[in-house]
Design an enzyme around this catalytic site. Structure first.
Site, PDB file in Angstrom:
ATOM      1  N   CYS A  76      -0.617   0.555   5.813  1.00  0.00           N
ATOM      2  CA  CYS A  76      -1.623  -0.457   5.482  1.00  0.00           C
ATOM      3  C   CYS A  76      -2.988   0.141   5.767  1.00  0.00           C
ATOM      4  O   CYS A  76      -3.215   0.643   6.880  1.00  0.00           O
ATOM      5  CB  CYS A  76      -1.389  -1.710   6.321  1.00  0.00           C
ATOM      6  SG  CYS A  76      -2.662  -2.985   6.155  1.00  0.00           S
ATOM      7  N   CYS A 183      -5.200  -0.219  -1.948  1.00  0.00           N
ATOM      8  CA  CYS A 183      -4.329  -1.139  -1.212  1.00  0.00           C
ATOM      9  C   CYS A 183      -2.903  -0.617  -1.365  1.00  0.00           C
ATOM     10  O   CYS A 183      -2.489  -0.267  -2.480  1.00  0.00           O
ATOM     11  CB  CYS A 183      -4.454  -2.559  -1.770  1.00  0.00           C
ATOM     12  SG  CYS A 183      -3.266  -3.743  -1.066  1.00  0.00           S
TER      13      CYS A 183
END
Length: 269
Positions: A76, A183
């Protein structure tokens, strides 16, 4: 060096962003076992204060403690920015922790105009601006927010995924050749991005680079690793956690090839 014959690696993300990273690592080291920790109760991390993100990363890693993993990967970008140093303080040097960074430098090295597709929070962040300033100061870069794309991917709502991609395409200048996926969720829909923007010359993502770095942190040279013996059993997803609760991998993974591969090696015991 790893502590066991079969490496055991944990992956952390708020949602399905870890899927491509776990899958890429498993394809590089098929005999490895995997642990997955998602945090749906607190997603998206981009909406949280930095200190809360760090707390959530540590909490997500805490569930791995009984398993004693050989390494932990924060799959992440936001989690890496705000939680990598904190988690390293807790786990290293005993357990190496690998973070994730969007492939801005790789795109800049290609010397072509590129866009960075990311969540609204990441697009507006000092973190992304700092990456661009550090690695792409001389490049033509366009920051493109993709509202709703990560959430649609996690829900496997492919109509909403396509709508969010179309909105990002409309915000990306026609002459821009390459796209950085800012992302970790977005790699799951690479095929849909390319189908809806066929003029894209390259999509820059980081799962393979992170997988190779994880091997190095385990003391394994990714370029010289001997093949596993033919009789060696393939690794498994030993456990999945959802905000600390033990759970099965969600059915939504069936919408993505990497998700199908992980579900195929999930331990049902």
């Amino acid at each position: 060096m790893t502590r066991r014959a079969r490496p055991l690696v944990g992956f952390i993300d708020s949602g399905l962003g870890l899927v491509d990273f776990a899958d890429s690592f498993h394809r590089l080291l098929p005999e490895a076992d995997l642990l997955l920790s998602m945090d749906p109760d607190w997603m998206p991390y981009g909406a949280l204060e930095p200190g809360v993100v760090a707390e959530r990363i540590i909490a997500s890693a805490d569930v791995f403690e009984p398993w004693e993993p050989d390494a932990v990967v924060i799959a992440c970008n936001t989690g890496s920015v705000h939680g990598l140093a904190a988690l390293r303080q807790v786990l290293e040097p005993d357990v190496p922790v690998v973070g994730t960074v969007p492939a801005v430098k790789t795109a800049a090295d290609s010397k072509v105009p590129f866009a960075v597709w990311a969540t609204q929070a990441t697009t507006a962040s000092d973190y992304q601006r700092g990456l661009i300033d550090a690695f792409a100061a001389e490049a033509e870069v366009h920051a493109v927010p993709c509202p709703g794309l990560a959430e649609a991917i996690d829900a496997a709502d492919l109509a909403a995924v396509d709508a969010a991609i179309d909105a990002a395409v409309a915000e990306t200048p026609d002459h821009v050749e390459a796209i950085v996926l800012g992302c970790t969720h977005y790699g799951l829909v690479e095929d849909r991005i390319l189908a809806r923007r066929p003029s894209t010359s390259a999509l820059h993502d980081s799962p393979v680079a992170v997988a190779r770095q994880t091997l190095r942190r385990l003391g394994i040279d990714p370029d010289e690793r001997p093949p596993a013996p033919a009789e060696a059993p393939a690794g498994r997803v030993l456990a999945t956690y959802m905000s600390g609760r033990r759970a099965a991998l969600p059915d939504t993974l069936d919408a993505y090839p990497a998700g199908v591969r992980l579900r195929a090696i999930e331990s049902r015991g």
